[in-house]
Write a protein that holds these residues in place. Structure first.
Motif, PDB file in Angstrom:
ATOM      1  N   ASN A 264      15.157   2.918   7.436  1.00  0.00           N
ATOM      2  CA  ASN A 264      15.462   2.890   6.412  1.00  0.00           C
ATOM      3  C   ASN A 264      14.418   2.387   5.316  1.00  0.00           C
ATOM      4  N   GLY A 265      13.373   1.669   6.901  1.00  0.00           N
ATOM      5  CA  GLY A 265      12.095   0.998   5.890  1.00  0.00           C
ATOM      6  C   GLY A 265      12.551  -0.617   5.969  1.00  0.00           C
ATOM      7  N   ILE A 266      11.190  -1.997   6.090  1.00  0.00           N
ATOM      8  CA  ILE A 266      11.426  -3.008   5.816  1.00  0.00           C
ATOM      9  C   ILE A 266      10.921  -3.051   4.834  1.00  0.00           C
ATOM     10  N   ASN A 267      11.964  -3.524   3.931  1.00  0.00           N
ATOM     11  CA  ASN A 267      11.190  -3.414   2.364  1.00  0.00           C
ATOM     12  C   ASN A 267      10.541  -4.830   1.272  1.00  0.00           C
ATOM     13  N   GLU A 268      10.422  -4.772   1.061  1.00  0.00           N
ATOM     14  CA  GLU A 268      10.238  -6.359   0.355  1.00  0.00           C
ATOM     15  C   GLU A 268      11.801  -7.790   0.287  1.00  0.00           C
TER      16      GLU A 268
ATOM     17  N   LEU B 269       1.039  -1.112  -0.041  1.00  0.00           N
ATOM     18  CA  LEU B 269       0.389  -0.049   0.112  1.00  0.00           C
ATOM     19  C   LEU B 269       0.771   1.392  -0.402  1.00  0.00           C
ATOM     20  N   GLY B 270       2.278   1.046  -0.143  1.00  0.00           N
ATOM     21  CA  GLY B 270       3.241   1.999   0.256  1.00  0.00           C
ATOM     22  C   GLY B 270       3.423   2.888   1.464  1.00  0.00           C
ATOM     23  N   ALA B 271       3.204   2.113   2.092  1.00  0.00           N
ATOM     24  CA  ALA B 271       3.879   2.461   3.212  1.00  0.00           C
ATOM     25  C   ALA B 271       5.383   2.176   3.925  1.00  0.00           C
TER      26      ALA B 271
END
Length: 200
Positions: A22-26, A4-6
């Motif tokens: 930094n974000g927990i990406n895929e 969802l872009g979060a």
């Protein structure tokens, strides 16, 4: 949330929490799924693998870093008043429960008093119960729906729950109070069913 872009910034297990601004990406999520579902490892291994991630032994994630949305989804009473205050201080705008009462009553009341949108478990976590209902419907009708069909039906159910909560809260002069809305809408649904069946 990623879809969802979060930007997901924190996760926890029973031993502690990680924060990754930094974000927990895929790619990192794939590591977590393998870590937890295959190796049965602990979340601290995430911080050992990914540069910039921090691990907090014995800490829950609430208020460890700035976040607009919090999703307590593990155990009852995992988010208390102190942590609710920390969330608000760090800019939290929305809390949505994904378990059976993970937020204490004091924490819930504080969040609502500060204008934080609060999705109570009885409404926000209704997807699990709804999926059980969809499964029973398939079994009794000898049907087999695809994952996409079930997801579409669940999506519609959750929209209806959201709208019912919102309408009930507004009707009883507590707009945007989803706790009141969920309680009132749930009570009215049960009461209407009892009346329809001649029990009252």
């Amino acid at each position: 949330l990623n879809q969802l872009g979060a930007k997901v910034v924190t996760l926890s297990d029973s031993n502690g929490s990680i924060v990754d601004d930094n974000g927990i990406n895929e790619e990192k999520w794939a590591f977590i799924m393998e870590l937890k579902n295959v190796r049965r490892g602990r979340i601290k291994e995430y911080a050992e693998k990914f540069k910039g991630a921090k691990y907090f032994e014995g800490k829950r994630p609430w208020g460890l870093t700035e976040a607009q949305i919090a999703l307590p989804s593990a155990t009852q009473n995992e988010l208390d008043l102190v942590e609710a205050k920390a969330l608000v201080e760090k800019g939290c705008l929305c809390v949505s429960e994904g378990a059976n009462m993970p937020t204490t009553l004091e924490g819930t009341e504080f969040l609502i008093s500060k204008g934080v949108l609060f999705g109570p478990g009885k409404a926000a976590n209704a997807g699990g119960v709804s999926c059980s209902g969809l499964e029973m419907s398939q079994n009794s009708s000898r049907l087999s729906w695809s994952r996409e069909e079930v997801d579409a039906k669940l999506h519609g159910i959750m929209i209806n729950i959201h709208q019912a909560c919102r309408r009930a809260a507004e009707e009883y002069n507590t707009p945007d109070n989803y706790v009141n809305g969920a309680n009132i809408a749930g009570f009215k649904k049960v009461a209407d069913s009892m009346i329809d069946q001649g029990l009252v």
